[in-house]
Design an enzyme around this catalytic site. Sequence first.
Site, short mmCIF file in Angstrom:
data_model
loop_
_atom_site.label_atom_id
_atom_site.label_comp_id
_atom_site.label_asym_id
_atom_site.label_seq_id
_atom_site.Cartn_x
_atom_site.Cartn_y
_atom_site.Cartn_z
N SER A 92 14.12 -9.71 60.56
CA SER A 92 15.04 -8.73 59.94
C SER A 92 14.39 -8.21 58.68
O SER A 92 13.39 -8.76 58.20
CB SER A 92 16.36 -9.41 59.58
OG SER A 92 16.20 -10.20 58.41
N ASP A 93 14.93 -7.16 58.11
CA ASP A 93 14.52 -6.79 56.75
C ASP A 93 15.32 -7.68 55.79
O ASP A 93 16.20 -8.43 56.19
CB ASP A 93 14.74 -5.29 56.48
CG ASP A 93 13.83 -4.81 55.34
OD1 ASP A 93 13.30 -5.67 54.62
OD2 ASP A 93 13.65 -3.60 55.17
N TYR A 94 15.02 -7.57 54.54
CA TYR A 94 15.57 -8.43 53.48
C TYR A 94 17.10 -8.39 53.49
O TYR A 94 17.70 -7.37 53.17
CB TYR A 94 15.04 -7.88 52.15
CG TYR A 94 15.07 -8.82 50.98
CD1 TYR A 94 13.89 -9.37 50.49
CD2 TYR A 94 16.27 -9.12 50.34
CE1 TYR A 94 13.91 -10.20 49.39
CE2 TYR A 94 16.28 -9.96 49.25
CZ TYR A 94 15.09 -10.49 48.78
OH TYR A 94 15.11 -11.33 47.68
N THR A 95 17.70 -9.49 53.91
CA THR A 95 19.16 -9.63 54.02
C THR A 95 19.83 -8.60 54.95
O THR A 95 21.03 -8.35 54.84
CB THR A 95 19.90 -9.61 52.65
OG1 THR A 95 19.71 -8.34 52.04
CG2 THR A 95 19.44 -10.71 51.72
N SER A 96 19.06 -8.01 55.85
CA SER A 96 19.69 -6.98 56.69
C SER A 96 20.67 -7.57 57.71
O SER A 96 21.51 -6.86 58.25
CB SER A 96 18.66 -6.06 57.36
OG SER A 96 17.96 -6.72 58.37
#
Length: 765
Positions: A289-293
């Site tokens: 995932s992207d950062y906290t996505s």
Amino acid sequence: MNFKKYTSAALLCVVTFGGFAQVKKQGAHANKMDQFVSQLMSKMTLDEKIGQLNLVTSGQATTGAVVNNGVEAGIKAGNIGGIFGLYGVDKVRKVQELAVNNTRMHIPLIFGLDVIHGHRTIFPIPLGMSATWDMPLIERAAKIAASEATAEGLNWVFSPMVDISRDPRWGRISEGSGEDPWLGSQIAKAMIKGYQGTSMTNADAVMACVKHFALYGGAEAGREYNTVDMSLIKMYQDYLPPYKAALDAGAGSFMSSFNTINGVPATANQWLLTDLLRKQWGFKGFVVSDYTSVNELSDHGLGDLQTVSALALKAGLDMDMVGEGFLKTLKKSLSEGKVAKAEIDMACRRVLEAKYKLGLFDNPYKSISAEREAKNVLTNANRQAAKETAEHSFVLLKNKGQLLPLKRSGTIALIGALADNHSEMLGTWVIAGDPNKSVSVIDGVKRAAGPDVKVLYARGSNFTDDSLLNERAWFFGMKQQRDDRPAQDMIDEAVKTAKKADVVVAVVGESANMTGESSSRSDISIPETQQELLRALVKTGKPIVAVLFNGRPLTLTWENDHIDAMLDVWAPGTEAGNAIGDVLFGNYNPSGKITATFPRSVGQIPIYYAHKNTGRPFSGKGNAKFRSDYIDISNDPLFPFGYGLSYTTFGYSPVKLSKTNLKGNETLTATVTVTNTGKLSGEETVQLYVGDPVATISRSVKELKNFKKIMLQPGEQKDVTFNITTQDLKFFNNKLVYDWEPGQFNIEIGTNSADTHKASVQWVK
Ligand code: BGC
């Protein structure tokens, strides 16, 4: 939808390019890997499997320890599969030892970092790098980045960013390769090759992470993290190709994007992560995932953390960056029947396979070598490569009266906050690059100028006096340096300095962090304070060269009308000053070409060369009633895609075709003769565009299909020939079948997308 064509074409590529022997070898490797991972997983607990899906940051430990207590405990508990943001052989070794020696399963960690345009030796920002149109140069930059990153213990880079963007308001346009899917695909391939090398098990190779899947660059209004809503044809034709190209080049991992796609956030989008990426395209790696996505899916309106974590896993996401949604909720979801054991197993398998492909099970410390760390980073050779790449990335936008190259005599007034600065040279997304190691413009210009030129300097202005812009244009704690003198005093000083000089070189534009993540702008001009400075300098009547720093196309209408010469240098990296000095004095003749259209006004955005004709087309300058245009501005951009001048000039002959009627799989050759009509040797990028004026759907007026770079001495002529096959005529039709349709095709060859010679052919099945 019919995706069959695309899929079978991809399969065919594997077989024909790779050859049967290679397929067999890959098969044997895959079997060994399967067996290894199956055996390992048969011994793992559910918690240990979920732990592999958890990616954390190093935790910014401050006192003594390499990672903070929470991270250390998490590693020992088998709750962490990878770390990012940590580098340096000592640190990485210690943390890898924690995982390998202190956990039940001894599974090594994967170490990632945002190595975006170089690791220690910083290359031009990606948008600048793309302006080189030079694949060997780009591949070499990625290779050097991989070699430096591995020398510091890393094995995974969050790059390349291959998001197409046609909206320069979007700050992250600086991190990509511009607006064109074909060129973007070539660059994506070159970067994957550079990062991953011939085998990811090599000590100097990293696993690439292709981001951001997908369509992040299509954010509405260019506003960061905003909604993406796009027709499937546009998606397939214009935005998806670079991701597919990166996949075909062997990319080991993908990162899901923050945005929604036609209503469904990418991170929980099953169509995207499974149907398209895996089933149709055949991707075998893992998706992070992207950062906290994952957590952000709640803000997208998809439910609480447990719900969204389950949705993301089921959609095909394998690793959760930072947010710990997987770690905290998947076990519960499994017990409640909301996810299946097979889904957790599959994600775990893919993460373990990545570690296997990197050779970490054979040697978890494979690239951790103090010797390489000491000797292989920021070497003279790497700096030389960065300088060469920077020089090739500069785009000469204007050169009235051949003001450039500068003469090596007289007095130069070097003006601008960017002229005497080190940190701003590096551009956005620089983590390990040391600003103190970068060459400032003033130092580089003085060196290149030699002893017979007097170089005066005045700051002239701050980057901006807009308090909001000043406050917000930062990244990783890096803020713009300010001078507290009143703005007028600085301008007066600059004008005084300019009056003493024969020529003024104003170094102006955006500071490094006016672009990049979370740096979208609604006004993409040079900040007002610097414009005032330019206006005052113009009034002195001295010849003026503007050296432009920017991470996006800017609106430069006034500047183009009033400034004699403009050299766009983007953010050139560690060797900025040396590259700028050598280009200003003609040691290197600029050859870069812009890869994203420069609009006249933000009101024209999105603006791109491969637009549709419309039913009431109007092109050229001015406007006409009841045509597709504006009443207050012409349609044409200030600088079209592919544009860039040289200190010399090039003449193009008309296009000569091998035939004008073709059938089926015949090959057409199109040739132009290019002549260096100026007085200096120079490099030209000859561009081939194909137009398809009659089809079952309305097609773009033209599309880039190829280019060739040639070097010509003064007076020299070269024939440049392109082979064109029906591959170059294919497009996604309204059933999403990728094919060509018989009829007329326009073949255009020229120096940029708007300045071409055109010929037509008939091509039947
Ligand atoms: C960015 C990614 C980056 C990640 C990790 C995110 O905010 O969108 O491009 O790789 O952070 O630093």
